[in-house]
Design a protein around this motif. Structure first.
Motif, PDB file in Angstrom:
ATOM      1  N   GLU A  35      -8.424  -3.441  -1.800  1.00 51.04           N
ATOM      2  CA  GLU A  35      -8.614  -3.971  -3.146  1.00 51.04           C
ATOM      3  C   GLU A  35      -7.355  -3.750  -3.986  1.00 51.04           C
ATOM      4  O   GLU A  35      -6.581  -2.830  -3.742  1.00 51.04           O
ATOM      5  N   TYR A  36      -7.181  -4.618  -4.992  1.00 47.27           N
ATOM      6  CA  TYR A  36      -6.046  -4.441  -5.883  1.00 47.27           C
ATOM      7  C   TYR A  36      -6.207  -3.154  -6.689  1.00 47.27           C
ATOM      8  O   TYR A  36      -7.316  -2.776  -7.068  1.00 47.27           O
ATOM      9  N   THR A  37      -5.081  -2.497  -6.958  1.00 50.77           N
ATOM     10  CA  THR A  37      -5.099  -1.347  -7.856  1.00 50.77           C
ATOM     11  C   THR A  37      -5.370  -1.855  -9.278  1.00 50.77           C
ATOM     12  O   THR A  37      -5.219  -3.047  -9.570  1.00 50.77           O
ATOM     13  N   SER A  38      -5.736  -0.956 -10.157  1.00 49.94           N
ATOM     14  CA  SER A  38      -6.063  -1.365 -11.532  1.00 49.94           C
ATOM     15  C   SER A  38      -4.850  -1.974 -12.231  1.00 49.94           C
ATOM     16  O   SER A  38      -4.982  -2.960 -12.970  1.00 49.94           O
ATOM     17  N   ASN A  51      -8.360   0.542   0.717  1.00 48.34           N
ATOM     18  CA  ASN A  51      -9.462  -0.323   1.164  1.00 48.34           C
ATOM     19  C   ASN A  51      -9.133  -1.815   1.015  1.00 48.34           C
ATOM     20  O   ASN A  51      -9.973  -2.676   1.296  1.00 48.34           O
ATOM     21  N   ARG A 111       0.859  -1.182   0.000  1.00 48.72           N
ATOM     22  CA  ARG A 111       0.000   0.000   0.000  1.00 48.72           C
ATOM     23  C   ARG A 111       0.894   1.231   0.000  1.00 48.72           C
ATOM     24  O   ARG A 111       2.039   1.170   0.428  1.00 48.72           O
ATOM     25  N   TRP A 139      -4.187 -10.707 -12.843  1.00 48.83           N
ATOM     26  CA  TRP A 139      -5.339 -11.402 -13.398  1.00 48.83           C
ATOM     27  C   TRP A 139      -5.253 -11.593 -14.901  1.00 48.83           C
ATOM     28  O   TRP A 139      -5.587 -12.655 -15.414  1.00 48.83           O
ATOM     29  N   ARG A 156      -4.319  -5.505 -10.942  1.00 49.55           N
ATOM     30  CA  ARG A 156      -5.285  -6.438 -11.523  1.00 49.55           C
ATOM     31  C   ARG A 156      -4.883  -6.824 -12.939  1.00 49.55           C
ATOM     32  O   ARG A 156      -4.985  -7.990 -13.338  1.00 49.55           O
ATOM     33  N   HIS A 158      -2.087  -2.546  -3.721  1.00 50.39           N
ATOM     34  CA  HIS A 158      -3.408  -2.447  -3.095  1.00 50.39           C
ATOM     35  C   HIS A 158      -3.814  -0.984  -2.847  1.00 50.39           C
ATOM     36  O   HIS A 158      -2.975  -0.148  -2.507  1.00 50.39           O
ATOM     37  N   GLU A 159      -5.095  -0.728  -3.011  1.00 48.20           N
ATOM     38  CA  GLU A 159      -5.669   0.536  -2.575  1.00 48.20           C
ATOM     39  C   GLU A 159      -5.782   0.511  -1.050  1.00 48.20           C
ATOM     40  O   GLU A 159      -5.589  -0.527  -0.413  1.00 48.20           O
TER      41      GLU A 159
END
Length: 241
Positions: free
Chosen positions: A226-229, A224, A189, A236, A232, A221-222
């Motif tokens: 979640e993965y950052t764009s 919160n 983060r 992914w 991902r 990670h953001e």
């Protein structure tokens, strides 16, 4: 040896790996994504390839990638061979058993490696030989092996390493023919100090200044969780950086 079958890049890559010991992790995918294809016919070499995670992720992104893995443990070599056969896009990959410090092999355009992080004298060594092989060793030996194997003037090394060992690894590179070292910090983060760094080193046989620079960091990670764009896209979708 007990193994498991796991998926990488949203199951686009299927990989068998030991159930115990070193396991393929985020570092594997990040390192593969960091590698840039420079020209057609480029010859890649993965030092300490294990079960082939980095090579497979690279081959999924770079069509017909010519990559050879070097692995010292025979058990992992056999699993890596099966992983290459398991993934239809990996026809340009192969693996051979050998010691990176003295193996005789044709010069490579690009070397990729995720070297051990700890020296045996300063680390409690695991009794699991697979985990020991992955975690314990002298980084200078790995960098010198890459230097020996890479082509003169045009060779490039990509590696991932703990950020807290930055000074140590820069000192090693400063005594080699690598004269341009780029460092990309990897943050979990934004407000947490980086634990990893991606490194790109260019080899030059001629005298020149040793230049160290830092590039735009990668944040996974953001706030919160979640993965950052960009994370991902890498983890992914198998995109490069």
């Amino acid at each position: 040896m007990k193994t498991t079958i796991n998926g990488l890049l949203c199951n686009a890559v299927s990989i068998e790996q030991p159930k115990e010991g070193y396991r393929v992790a985020v570092d594997t995918v990040l390192l593969a994504a960091f590698v840039k294809e420079r020209f057609l016919g480029e010859r890649f070499l993965d030092l300490g390839c294990g079960v082939g995670g980095v090579m497979l992720c690279l081959a999924k992104r770079i069509q017909n990638a010519d990559c050879t893995g070097i692995e010292i443990l025979g058990e992992l070599v056999e699993i890596c061979k099966k992983n290459i056969e398991r993934n239809s896009f990996a026809s340009g990959l192969k693996v051979i058993q050998g010691d990176i410090s003295n193996i005789s092999i044709d010069k490579a355009d690009t070397v990729i490696m995720n070297p051990p992080y700890y020296e045996e004298k300063s680390h409690t060594v695991s009794k699991n030989k697979i985990k020991k092989s992955a975690n314990v060793g002298e980084v200078s030996l790995w960098i010198k092996a890459a230097e020996r194997i890479l082509k003169e003037d045009t060779g490039v090394l990509y590696m991932i390493y703990p950020y807290d060992k930055l000074e140590e690894v820069v000192a090693v590179f400063s005594k080699t023919t690598f004269n341009n070292l780029e460092i990309k910090p990897v943050f979990t983060r934004r407000h947490i100090p980086p634990k990893r760094m991606l490194l790109k080193a260019e080899k030059c046989s001629k005298d020149g200044d040793f230049i160290v620079s830092k590039t735009e960091p990668l944040v996974l990670h953001e706030e919160n969780g979640e993965y950052t764009s960009i994370a991902r896209d890498i983890l992914w979708n198998g995109n490069g950086m």
